[in-house]
Design a protein around this motif. Sequence first.
Motif, PDB file in Angstrom:
ATOM      1  N   VAL A  66      -5.723  -6.198   2.057  1.00 18.12           N
ATOM      2  CA  VAL A  66      -6.774  -6.902   2.805  1.00 18.12           C
ATOM      3  C   VAL A  66      -6.349  -8.337   3.089  1.00 18.12           C
ATOM      4  CG1 VAL A  66      -9.136  -7.801   2.660  1.00 18.12           C
ATOM      5  CG2 VAL A  66      -8.652  -5.445   1.953  1.00 18.12           C
ATOM      6  N   THR A  67      -5.786  -8.992   2.075  1.00 19.61           N
ATOM      7  CA  THR A  67      -5.283 -10.350   2.264  1.00 19.61           C
ATOM      8  C   THR A  67      -4.193 -10.386   3.332  1.00 19.61           C
ATOM      9  OG1 THR A  67      -5.724 -10.809  -0.071  1.00 19.61           O
ATOM     10  CG2 THR A  67      -4.298 -12.356   1.093  1.00 19.61           C
ATOM     11  N   GLY A  68      -3.305  -9.383   3.319  1.00 22.14           N
ATOM     12  CA  GLY A  68      -2.243  -9.309   4.321  1.00 22.14           C
ATOM     13  C   GLY A  68      -2.778  -9.161   5.727  1.00 22.14           C
ATOM     14  N   THR A  69      -3.819  -8.361   5.881  1.00 25.94           N
ATOM     15  CA  THR A  69      -4.436  -8.195   7.205  1.00 25.94           C
ATOM     16  C   THR A  69      -5.005  -9.517   7.709  1.00 25.94           C
ATOM     17  OG1 THR A  69      -4.994  -5.898   6.659  1.00 25.94           O
ATOM     18  CG2 THR A  69      -6.181  -6.917   8.497  1.00 25.94           C
ATOM     19  N   LEU A  88       0.811  -1.220   0.000  1.00 27.82           N
ATOM     20  CA  LEU A  88       0.000   0.000   0.000  1.00 27.82           C
ATOM     21  C   LEU A  88       0.846   1.272   0.000  1.00 27.82           C
ATOM     22  CD1 LEU A  88      -3.012  -0.558   2.439  1.00 27.82           C
ATOM     23  CD2 LEU A  88      -3.114  -0.049  -0.001  1.00 27.82           C
ATOM     24  N   PHE A  89       2.085   1.174   0.470  1.00 26.61           N
ATOM     25  CA  PHE A  89       2.890   2.376   0.650  1.00 26.61           C
ATOM     26  C   PHE A  89       3.619   2.799  -0.618  1.00 26.61           C
ATOM     27  CE2 PHE A  89       2.558   0.353   4.842  1.00 26.61           C
ATOM     28  CZ  PHE A  89       1.901   1.374   5.512  1.00 26.61           C
ATOM     29  N   GLY A  90       3.501   2.007  -1.681  1.00 23.28           N
ATOM     30  CA  GLY A  90       4.128   2.388  -2.937  1.00 23.28           C
ATOM     31  C   GLY A  90       5.603   2.068  -2.960  1.00 23.28           C
ATOM     32  N   TYR A  95      -5.798  -3.392  -7.057  1.00 21.77           N
ATOM     33  CA  TYR A  95      -4.977  -4.554  -6.768  1.00 21.77           C
ATOM     34  C   TYR A  95      -4.304  -4.413  -5.401  1.00 21.77           C
ATOM     35  CZ  TYR A  95      -5.157  -6.332 -11.606  1.00 21.77           C
ATOM     36  OH  TYR A  95      -5.557  -6.854 -12.810  1.00 21.77           O
ATOM     37  N   GLU A  96      -3.704  -3.239  -5.165  1.00 19.02           N
ATOM     38  CA  GLU A  96      -2.938  -3.048  -3.932  1.00 19.02           C
ATOM     39  C   GLU A  96      -3.835  -3.094  -2.704  1.00 19.02           C
ATOM     40  OE1 GLU A  96      -1.084   0.582  -4.984  1.00 19.02           O
ATOM     41  OE2 GLU A  96       0.278  -0.376  -6.418  1.00 19.02           O
TER      42      GLU A  96
END
Length: 445
Positions: free
Chosen positions: A415-418, A335-337, A409-410
């Motif tokens: 969400v999957t990471g959470t 998410l942070f680019g 996508y990001e």
Amino acid sequence: MLSSTKRCAALAADTASAHPTHARETAQGRRWVIVASLFLFMMINFADKAVLGLVAIPLMHDMQLTHGQFGLVGSAFFVLFSISGIAVGLIADRVNMKWLLAALALIWAVAQLPLAWPTSFAVLLLCRVLLGAGEGPASPLALHVVYTWFDDRERNLPTAIVQQGATAGVIIAGPLLTYISQQWHWHATFLTLGAVGIGWTVLWLCLGKTGNRQHNASPAFAVEVAAPRAVSLRCRRMLSDRTVIGVMLQCFVGYAVVAIGFTWVPAYFRLGLGFAATQAGWLFALQVAAQIPLGIALAMVSHRMLKRGVPSKVARGKLISTACVVSGVAYCSLLFGAPPFVQVALMGLASALAIQTFTFGPMLVAEVAPAARRGALLAITNSIVTTAGLIGPVAMGKLLGAAGDARGYEIGFAVTGTLLLIVGAAGFALIDPQRSKRRMESIPA
């Protein structure tokens, strides 16, 4: 007078008894042939899954599909995936596994061949549904066959090898199927996979066999026929075990990573990160390739811990829970680019760690399950967790429709990471194979 068949059998028995060392060496060699065959089985299995994502853009263009329709195609694979896994799992301990695995591989081939020619959206959906029905029981049944050749303390390496067949399938499929699609047409990729599936079926019919490290259960079968309520009670008690629940939570999210990856990651590399088709195919393969050394390393670390007497609660349970947490952090960091190649590397690390749930999860379930019900419990738990495949691709498709390609996508990966962070923490609290094994042994046979 003995028939020629009986004379051969008697001679083989006399030879085995006269040369027990030779017989043991033959069995040792045979079990690694089985492992190699099942490695190929899983390689084809995951190449079949990966092909849809690899041809996503030309397929969507030719068939004029929206993101939502393509997400539906990705999820269609899982419509019968879990149901098939449960249904086949319930009979897995009572049928000839050689013929059962051959039938599954043949179904895969049949499901691919209609897509070798121009077709309709309805046929595409039906073929993916049929492929999912054939692949639903594949992984747990392959491991069930492996576990008939190896005792519990020997299973880390063969389990890792068979599961890495999945990784190898994606690594090979990425550049090879992309090349076939570029040189000829995306239809040719499905023709190739159909032919490979038929070839493996012939090979397995020549080589396939189960070992003798299992307790087959004609008495248990009699109990099941006479007392179906007792069977239902046993199944509920096994599925409500804390270790089994912890494994299923982790594998559920791990399979969401697999399903989203096969459907959307190659397209993300092209549309979200700006790579060309050939680059995207190679990067997808290289990202997946990270799973092999990482998977083998984790399996060997776990194996050495077990040999030193470390309980599997730590050597398997805490190890895979830590992997889930690290994977979750890597996905959330997208998410942070970051530059495109850094994004690819982060995704490679995250997916490589998340997919290890399917190496450690089955070992944990097999460790606590009663031997006579191992095949069924492996198949049922696998079928439950792979329902994530119904949700992941279509949810990502809807997110892309709402948020746009790259950012959508990001957000989806974050969400999957959470979820990976949550199930990693749950694994620390729930997974305790020694406690679960004692509880399972108290369940009436």
